[in-house]
Design a protein around this motif. Structure first.
Motif: not given
Length: 245
Positions: A149-171
Motif C-alpha cells: 500500500s505504499l503506492d497510496e502515500f502521495p495521496q497525503f498531498l491531496n489530504v493536505m490540500k483539503g481534497q481528500m480525507s484520511l478516512v472516507g469513501p473510495r475515490p
C-alpha cells in the motif's frame, strides 16, 4: 387586595395547556438541534485535525519512500515518471487530480482503452468488475508498492490540500459516475479517503457494487469513533497484506 382569576371555559383551559406544552416541546427541540450542531461542528474539527496531523506525517514519510521508488525504478530500468496523477470525483462532485506512485507501465490507460475497444477478455473483465485481477500493466516495482500500500502515500498531498480525507469513501473515477447510480448523491457529500470501509472489508477483493454499499453505509454511520476504528483496522490489513493486489 385579591385579584380574581378569569373564569376560563374548559376549551380555553385546554388551549392554554396545549400552548404551554407546545412551547416546552419547541424549546426542547431547539436545544436538541443546538446540541447536534455543536456535536457536528466538533466532529468536523476533530476530523480535519486528524487529516492535518496524518497529512504532515504522511508527507514526511513520502520523502524517503520517493527516494526508494526512484532507486528501484533505476534498478529495473524503468525510465517512466515516479508519480502518477489521475482524475477522481471529490466532494460535491468536483473533479480533482489524485496523486499516486506510478505502478503501471507508461501508457497504461491507452492499453486498457485498446482492450475495451477490441473487447478482449481483459477488457470484458474490467467492464464487469471495474478492475483486472492479474493486470499485465503492473510493473515489478508496482507489484511491491501495491502489496504494501505504499503506492497510496502521495495521496497525503491531496489530504493536505483539503481534497481528500484520511478516512472516507473510495475515490471514484469520473467514468464510473454512471455506474454508481443512486449511491453517487450520497458519496459526493463526503471527501474521498486514503483509506475507508472498502479498505478494511477486503480492499481489492470486493466487487464494485459491494464497495458502493460499504461507502453508503459509511455515510449513514460516519463519525470520529468510526474513523479511528477504520484507521486501526487499516494498519492491521496493511501489515498482513490482506486484500492487496
Amino acid at each position: 387586595m385579591v385579584i380574581e382569576q378569569p373564569n376560563l371555559s374548559i376549551i380555553e383551559k385546554q388551549i392554554f395547556i396545549a400552548k404551554k406544552i407546545k412551547n416546552k416541546l419547541l424549546n426542547k427541540t431547539n436545544n436538541n438541534v443546538k446540541k447536534l450542531e455543536i456535536r457536528d461542528n466538533m466532529s468536523v474539527i476533530i476530523k480535519r485535525s486528524i487529516d492535518i496531523i496524518s497529512g504532515i506525517c504522511g508527507c514526511i514519510l513520502l520523502v524517503p519512500i520517493t527516494i526508494f521508488v526512484a532507486i528501484s525504478n533505476v534498478i529495473y530500468k524503468d525510465n517512466g515518471p515516479i508519480f502518477f496523477t489521475q482524475k477522481r470525483i471529490g466532494q460535491n462532485g468536483k473533479v480533482f487530480n489524485m496523486y499516486k506512485f506510478r505502478t503501471m507501465v507508461v501508457g497504461a490507460e491507452d492499453i486498457l482503452k485498446k482492450h475495451l475497444d477490441e473487447q478482449t477478455d481483459i477488457g470484458k473483465e474490467y467492464l464487469e468488475h471495474k478492475k483486472i485481477k492479474n493486470d499485465p500493466r503492473i510493473t515489478k516495482v508496482g507489484k511491491f508498492l501495491r502489496a504494501t500500500s505504499l503506492d497510496e502515500f502521495p495521496q497525503f498531498l491531496n489530504v493536505m490540500k483539503g481534497q481528500m480525507s484520511l478516512v472516507g469513501p473510495r475515490p471514484y473515477l469520473p467514468g464510473e459516475k454512471e455506474d454508481m447510480g443512486e449511491y453517487y448523491d450520497f458519496i459526493i457529500k463526503m471527501k474521498p479517503g486514503v483509506t475507508g470501509p472498502w479498505q478494511v472489508a477486503g480492499r481489492n477483493n470486493l466487487e464494485f457494487d459491494d464497495r458502493l454499499k460499504l461507502d453508503k453505509e459509511y455515510f449513514d454511520r460516519r463519525g470520529n469513533r468510526r474513523d479511528i476504528n477504520i484507521i486501526l483496522k487499516t494498519f492491521k490489513k496493511v501489515i498482513k497484506r490482506e486484500g492487496a493486489i
